[in-house]
Scaffold this motif. Structure first.
Motif, PDB file in Angstrom:
ATOM      1  N   GLN A  92      -7.161-143.094 -49.665  1.00 15.44           N
ATOM      2  CA  GLN A  92      -5.968-142.369 -49.235  1.00 15.44           C
ATOM      3  C   GLN A  92      -6.329-141.403 -48.108  1.00 15.44           C
ATOM      4  O   GLN A  92      -5.631-141.310 -47.101  1.00 15.44           O
ATOM      5  CB  GLN A  92      -5.366-141.609 -50.420  1.00 15.44           C
ATOM      6  CG  GLN A  92      -4.095-140.861 -50.092  1.00 15.44           C
ATOM      7  CD  GLN A  92      -3.572-140.079 -51.297  1.00 15.44           C
ATOM      8  OE1 GLN A  92      -4.182-140.056 -52.356  1.00 15.44           O
ATOM      9  NE2 GLN A  92      -2.456-139.422 -51.110  1.00 15.44           N
ATOM     10  N   TYR A  93      -7.459-140.709 -48.262  1.00 17.09           N
ATOM     11  CA  TYR A  93      -7.916-139.778 -47.221  1.00 17.09           C
ATOM     12  C   TYR A  93      -8.195-140.515 -45.913  1.00 17.09           C
ATOM     13  O   TYR A  93      -7.760-140.106 -44.840  1.00 17.09           O
ATOM     14  CB  TYR A  93      -9.167-139.030 -47.686  1.00 17.09           C
ATOM     15  CG  TYR A  93      -9.929-138.402 -46.544  1.00 17.09           C
ATOM     16  CD1 TYR A  93      -9.408-137.321 -45.851  1.00 17.09           C
ATOM     17  CD2 TYR A  93     -11.160-138.922 -46.139  1.00 17.09           C
ATOM     18  CE1 TYR A  93     -10.095-136.757 -44.787  1.00 17.09           C
ATOM     19  CE2 TYR A  93     -11.841-138.361 -45.084  1.00 17.09           C
ATOM     20  CZ  TYR A  93     -11.310-137.279 -44.410  1.00 17.09           C
ATOM     21  OH  TYR A  93     -11.982-136.731 -43.352  1.00 17.09           O
ATOM     22  N   SER A 134      -5.244-141.428 -43.968  1.00 17.07           N
ATOM     23  CA  SER A 134      -4.474-140.299 -43.453  1.00 17.07           C
ATOM     24  C   SER A 134      -5.062-139.867 -42.118  1.00 17.07           C
ATOM     25  O   SER A 134      -6.148-140.253 -41.748  1.00 17.07           O
ATOM     26  CB  SER A 134      -4.510-139.121 -44.439  1.00 17.07           C
ATOM     27  OG  SER A 134      -5.744-138.439 -44.363  1.00 17.07           O
ATOM     28  N   PHE A 141      -6.790-132.348 -46.094  1.00 13.00           N
ATOM     29  CA  PHE A 141      -6.498-133.309 -47.152  1.00 13.00           C
ATOM     30  C   PHE A 141      -6.750-132.683 -48.524  1.00 13.00           C
ATOM     31  O   PHE A 141      -5.937-132.806 -49.436  1.00 13.00           O
ATOM     32  CB  PHE A 141      -7.342-134.572 -46.978  1.00 13.00           C
ATOM     33  CG  PHE A 141      -7.074-135.614 -48.025  1.00 13.00           C
ATOM     34  CD1 PHE A 141      -6.024-136.500 -47.894  1.00 13.00           C
ATOM     35  CD2 PHE A 141      -7.879-135.709 -49.162  1.00 13.00           C
ATOM     36  CE1 PHE A 141      -5.768-137.457 -48.862  1.00 13.00           C
ATOM     37  CE2 PHE A 141      -7.637-136.652 -50.132  1.00 13.00           C
ATOM     38  CZ  PHE A 141      -6.573-137.540 -49.987  1.00 13.00           C
TER      39      PHE A 141
END
Length: 107
Positions: free
Chosen positions: A16-17, A20, A27
């Motif tokens: 997910q990081y 992004s 984050f």
């Protein structure tokens, strides 16, 4: 009591990081994560997975000369050139890692 996560949960967080456009610090702030825990767990999982799928090569600087030891052939690399220094980045390197690297090089 601390929130304990499995390695699979951490891997999902890291994916997910990486997808992004946030810095690691931002984050962590947005997801209520300790930056030091995030970094330590990320490094720990990278080290444990290194033998399975490492796309990075180890480099050693000797007398202003860099020697590369390739563990496998990369299909296509991106090369960053700053003054007389060149950094070759393997295809498939996570975008989040590249953003952190470029940020660190700017300071």
């Amino acid at each position: 009591m601390a929130n304990r996560r499995s390695d699979q949960e951490w891997m999902a967080i890291f994916q997910q990081y990486e997808s992004s456009s946030l810095t690691q610090r931002e984050f962590c702030r947005q997801n209520n994560l300790s930056p030091s825990t995030f970094f330590a767990k990320r490094r720990s999982l990278q080290l444990s997975n290194e033998s399975h799928q490492s796309a990075f090569v180890r480099a050693e600087v000797v007398e202003q000369t860099t020697h590369y030891q390739f563990t496998k052939l990369a299909l296509a690399n991106m090369t960053l050139s700053i003054n007389e220094i060149e950094l070759s980045i393997p295809q498939g390197t996570p975008v989040g890692y590249l953003a952190e690297l470029i940020g660190a090089l700017q300071s």
